[in-house]
Design a protein around this motif. Structure first.
Motif, PDB file in Angstrom:
ATOM      1  N   HIS A  19       0.827  -1.204   0.000  1.00 51.65           N
ATOM      2  CA  HIS A  19       0.000   0.000   0.000  1.00 51.65           C
ATOM      3  C   HIS A  19       0.865   1.259   0.000  1.00 51.65           C
ATOM      4  O   HIS A  19       0.455   2.298  -0.508  1.00 51.65           O
ATOM      5  CB  HIS A  19      -0.946   0.010   1.206  1.00 51.65           C
ATOM      6  N   ALA A  20       2.038   1.149   0.603  1.00 56.71           N
ATOM      7  CA  ALA A  20       2.962   2.285   0.662  1.00 56.71           C
ATOM      8  C   ALA A  20       4.381   1.785   0.392  1.00 56.71           C
ATOM      9  O   ALA A  20       4.783   0.726   0.885  1.00 56.71           O
ATOM     10  CB  ALA A  20       2.892   2.968   2.025  1.00 56.71           C
ATOM     11  N   ARG A  21       5.117   2.557  -0.387  1.00 59.26           N
ATOM     12  CA  ARG A  21       6.460   2.139  -0.806  1.00 59.26           C
ATOM     13  C   ARG A  21       7.388   3.346  -0.812  1.00 59.26           C
ATOM     14  O   ARG A  21       6.979   4.460  -1.141  1.00 59.26           O
ATOM     15  CB  ARG A  21       6.390   1.530  -2.219  1.00 59.26           C
ATOM     16  N   SER A  52      -1.198  -0.086 -20.973  1.00 57.49           N
ATOM     17  CA  SER A  52      -1.514  -1.237 -20.130  1.00 57.49           C
ATOM     18  C   SER A  52      -2.806  -1.078 -19.341  1.00 57.49           C
ATOM     19  O   SER A  52      -3.141  -1.947 -18.524  1.00 57.49           O
ATOM     20  CB  SER A  52      -0.349  -1.488 -19.165  1.00 57.49           C
ATOM     21  N   ASN A  53      -3.499   0.039 -19.526  1.00 56.66           N
ATOM     22  CA  ASN A  53      -4.813   0.254 -18.932  1.00 56.66           C
ATOM     23  C   ASN A  53      -4.776   0.272 -17.405  1.00 56.66           C
ATOM     24  O   ASN A  53      -5.481  -0.487 -16.723  1.00 56.66           O
ATOM     25  CB  ASN A  53      -5.807  -0.802 -19.417  1.00 56.66           C
ATOM     26  N   TYR A  54      -3.922   1.128 -16.863  1.00 58.63           N
ATOM     27  CA  TYR A  54      -3.967   1.400 -15.426  1.00 58.63           C
ATOM     28  C   TYR A  54      -3.769   2.891 -15.201  1.00 58.63           C
ATOM     29  O   TYR A  54      -3.592   3.653 -16.162  1.00 58.63           O
ATOM     30  CB  TYR A  54      -2.962   0.553 -14.638  1.00 58.63           C
ATOM     31  N   GLN A  55      -3.835   3.317 -13.940  1.00 60.61           N
ATOM     32  CA  GLN A  55      -3.754   4.742 -13.612  1.00 60.61           C
ATOM     33  C   GLN A  55      -2.463   5.027 -12.840  1.00 60.61           C
ATOM     34  O   GLN A  55      -2.103   4.280 -11.932  1.00 60.61           O
ATOM     35  CB  GLN A  55      -4.964   5.166 -12.766  1.00 60.61           C
ATOM     36  N   ILE A  56      -1.831   6.126 -13.189  1.00 62.07           N
ATOM     37  CA  ILE A  56      -0.632   6.534 -12.475  1.00 62.07           C
ATOM     38  C   ILE A  56      -0.515   8.053 -12.567  1.00 62.07           C
ATOM     39  O   ILE A  56      -0.782   8.636 -13.619  1.00 62.07           O
ATOM     40  CB  ILE A  56       0.632   5.838 -13.051  1.00 62.07           C
ATOM     41  N   SER A  57      -0.185   8.702 -11.451  1.00 62.21           N
ATOM     42  CA  SER A  57      -0.084  10.163 -11.452  1.00 62.21           C
ATOM     43  C   SER A  57       1.020  10.601 -10.498  1.00 62.21           C
ATOM     44  O   SER A  57       1.341   9.904  -9.529  1.00 62.21           O
ATOM     45  CB  SER A  57      -1.414  10.812 -11.045  1.00 62.21           C
ATOM     46  N   GLN A  77       6.055  12.185  -5.462  1.00 64.27           N
ATOM     47  CA  GLN A  77       5.086  11.193  -4.992  1.00 64.27           C
ATOM     48  C   GLN A  77       4.371  10.594  -6.198  1.00 64.27           C
ATOM     49  O   GLN A  77       4.046  11.313  -7.152  1.00 64.27           O
ATOM     50  CB  GLN A  77       4.056  11.835  -4.072  1.00 64.27           C
ATOM     51  N   VAL A  78       4.093   9.319  -6.129  1.00 62.31           N
ATOM     52  CA  VAL A  78       3.376   8.623  -7.195  1.00 62.31           C
ATOM     53  C   VAL A  78       2.153   7.927  -6.605  1.00 62.31           C
ATOM     54  O   VAL A  78       2.259   7.214  -5.610  1.00 62.31           O
ATOM     55  CB  VAL A  78       4.271   7.585  -7.896  1.00 62.31           C
ATOM     56  N   SER A  79       1.015   8.165  -7.216  1.00 59.51           N
ATOM     57  CA  SER A  79      -0.204   7.427  -6.876  1.00 59.51           C
ATOM     58  C   SER A  79      -0.505   6.478  -8.021  1.00 59.51           C
ATOM     59  O   SER A  79      -0.607   6.903  -9.180  1.00 59.51           O
ATOM     60  CB  SER A  79      -1.388   8.374  -6.669  1.00 59.51           C
ATOM     61  N   GLY A  80      -0.635   5.205  -7.691  1.00 59.85           N
ATOM     62  CA  GLY A  80      -0.918   4.217  -8.714  1.00 59.85           C
ATOM     63  C   GLY A  80      -2.158   3.413  -8.400  1.00 59.85           C
ATOM     64  O   GLY A  80      -2.411   3.083  -7.238  1.00 59.85           O
ATOM     65  N   GLU A  81      -2.955   3.141  -9.400  1.00 58.72           N
ATOM     66  CA  GLU A  81      -4.078   2.210  -9.281  1.00 58.72           C
ATOM     67  C   GLU A  81      -3.888   1.167 -10.373  1.00 58.72           C
ATOM     68  O   GLU A  81      -4.226   1.382 -11.542  1.00 58.72           O
ATOM     69  CB  GLU A  81      -5.413   2.927  -9.426  1.00 58.72           C
ATOM     70  N   GLY A  84      -6.355  -3.085  -9.739  1.00 57.49           N
ATOM     71  CA  GLY A  84      -7.311  -2.909  -8.664  1.00 57.49           C
ATOM     72  C   GLY A  84      -6.707  -2.541  -7.323  1.00 57.49           C
ATOM     73  O   GLY A  84      -7.429  -2.436  -6.329  1.00 57.49           O
ATOM     74  N   GLN A  85      -5.401  -2.327  -7.273  1.00 55.15           N
ATOM     75  CA  GLN A  85      -4.723  -2.010  -6.016  1.00 55.15           C
ATOM     76  C   GLN A  85      -4.251  -0.561  -6.034  1.00 55.15           C
ATOM     77  O   GLN A  85      -3.594  -0.132  -6.990  1.00 55.15           O
ATOM     78  CB  GLN A  85      -3.521  -2.938  -5.824  1.00 55.15           C
TER      79      GLN A  85
END
Length: 432
Positions: A19-21, A52-57, A77-81, A84-85
């Motif tokens: 969840h956090a890295r 690859s059909n995912y979210q990253i910001s 900072q990177v937020s990734g979805e 599904g995670q």
């Protein structure tokens, strides 16, 4: 050792989703400001997410202090979805670009002296001959600045000769004679012209890369593989930054990424960290090495510190070490196990690294490969970029996804074409 990723059953069974890295990125020999890596991550991460059909910001890093209570290293900072995670990853760039810039601060004559000295060390020690038994690409890359600088010197010499000849011919035509003292002004003009041409070549090195690569190889060769004092100090500082992140807690994985020359810096940082002892409870530690050039240093006579660290780190179960390269990268020792080829693999107990290929010819479409295949320096950074036909290596899934490095590759087999024979002439290590 089994060619699949090594790790204890307990570590694998107890592994939880991330969840956090914290990610610590160690660049190679690069004088550029670390914002370059932020922008590269932003641009290529968006491209890979679309493919690859995912979210990253990305967003600016949070305000934390470093190990000494000062300003935190440059990062974001990177937020990734992904799958599904949702994961939050905090990036820090462990900067040694100031050391690189200082090492590049050589005059034109000084660079040519570096050329002679570096060539002598690699040839007289037998290191160059041994390196050629691994991969021809990085050896050609090492010879390139030598050849290019010699060509530049030859062109400048021809310009000197041409200007002097024109002066002498004009002098004879005008005054009917050519005494030696009358030739001196022409020789002076010829020297100025040749010097101006050499300075132009140096200013244009962003296109030629001759001075840059010469300084790169000379950085380690000058001391025959022994770390300069300023680099040792920086390694100690990096170790403290990573230790502080482990002790602060609140993360599920701490990932160290070493690219190119940053690989052998990372090896020493993590070896020192583990030797000192880790916190009793800490996040899973991953070590991802990309496009490594370890043999360029570990094969040198006085690289006992690096060889000792390689031997030590390859046996530790506190980390998961994955080494990724590709034969299409002519600047890396692709699929060469850096521990084994350095001749320091123990007879038993070797766990790392897991060596496999990013397989550019398969993970890049034919059209994309046709564009990039001749861009050698660009390909050396492809590991940090998007793939339009991604396989099981995806830099953004690794750094922003919901699995630790150990989890992600625990069933991955090493590439069958890896080189894991001992090749280095020098295998002595620093006594423990």
């Amino acid at each position: 050792m089994d060619s699949s990723i090594a790790g204890s059953a307990d570590q694998q069974d107890q592994a939880a989703q991330v969840h956090a890295r914290r990610v610590f990125y160690i660049p190679g020999y690069d004088p550029i400001h670390p914002r370059r890596y932020r922008e590269l991550y932003r641009k290529e991460g968006a491209a890979q997410a679309a493919i690859s059909n995912y979210q990253i910001s990305l967003r600016p890093q949070e305000k934390f202090t470093n190990a000494k209570g000062g300003k935190r290293p440059y990062g974001w900072q990177v937020s990734g979805e992904i799958d599904g995670q949702q994961v939050e990853s905090a990036f820090s760039v462990l900067v040694w670009s100031d050391i690189v810039r200082d090492s590049m601060d050589a005059s034109i004559p000084g660079t040519y002296l570096q050329l002679l000295h570096t060539a002598w060390i690699y040839i007289s020690s037998g290191t160059l001959r041994r390196l050629m038994r691994l991969r021809k690409g990085p050896v050609i890359a090492a010879l390139y600045p030598v050849a290019m600088l010699l060509v530049q010197a030859l062109v400048a010499a021809l310009l000197f000769w041409g200007v002097a000849r024109v002066w002498d011919a004009g002098l004879t035509q005008v005054v009917g004679s050519n005494p030696w003292y009358a030739q001196l002004p022409g020789r002076g003009i010829a020297v100025l012209a040749a010097g101006a041409l050499l300075r132009w070549f140096k200013r244009m090195d962003g296109k030629f890369f001759a001075y840059y690569l010469m300084h790169d190889y000379a950085f380690s060769a000058t001391s025959r593989g022994e770390n300069p004092a300023e680099l040792e100090e920086r390694i100690a500082a990096f170790k403290q930054e990573i230790r502080a992140a482990l002790e602060a807690g609140g993360i599920d994985e701490l990932l160290v990424v070493g690219h190119s020359s940053g690989t052998h810096v990372g090896v020493s940082v993590l070896a020192d960290l583990i030797r000192e002892g880790l916190p009793e409870h800490h996040a899973d530690i991953g070590f991802l090495t990309l496009g490594q050039v370890v043999p360029m240093v570990s094969f040198l006579p006085r690289a006992t510190r690096l060889r000792s660290d390689l031997r030590y780190l390859c046996q530790r179960d506190e980390i998961a070490w994955v080494d990724v390269s590709a034969p299409g990268d002519g600047c890396a020792f692709a699929l060469c196990d850096p521990v084994a080829v350095s001749g320091v693999a123990p007879e038993s107990g070797k766990r790392w690294p897991l060596v496999f290929s990013a397989a550019f010819t398969q993970t890049l479409s034919p059209a994309r490969w046709a564009v990039l295949r001749r861009r050698f320096f660009r390909l050396h950074f492809q590991y940090l970029c998007a793939f339009d036909q991604p396989g099981d290596y995806d830099y953004f899934r690794i750094t922003a996804g919901g699995q630790t490095l150990r989890q992600r590759y625990r069933d991955r087999k090493a590439s069958n074409s890896r080189i894991d024979m001992a090749v280095s002439k020098y295998t002595d290590v620093t006594p423990e």
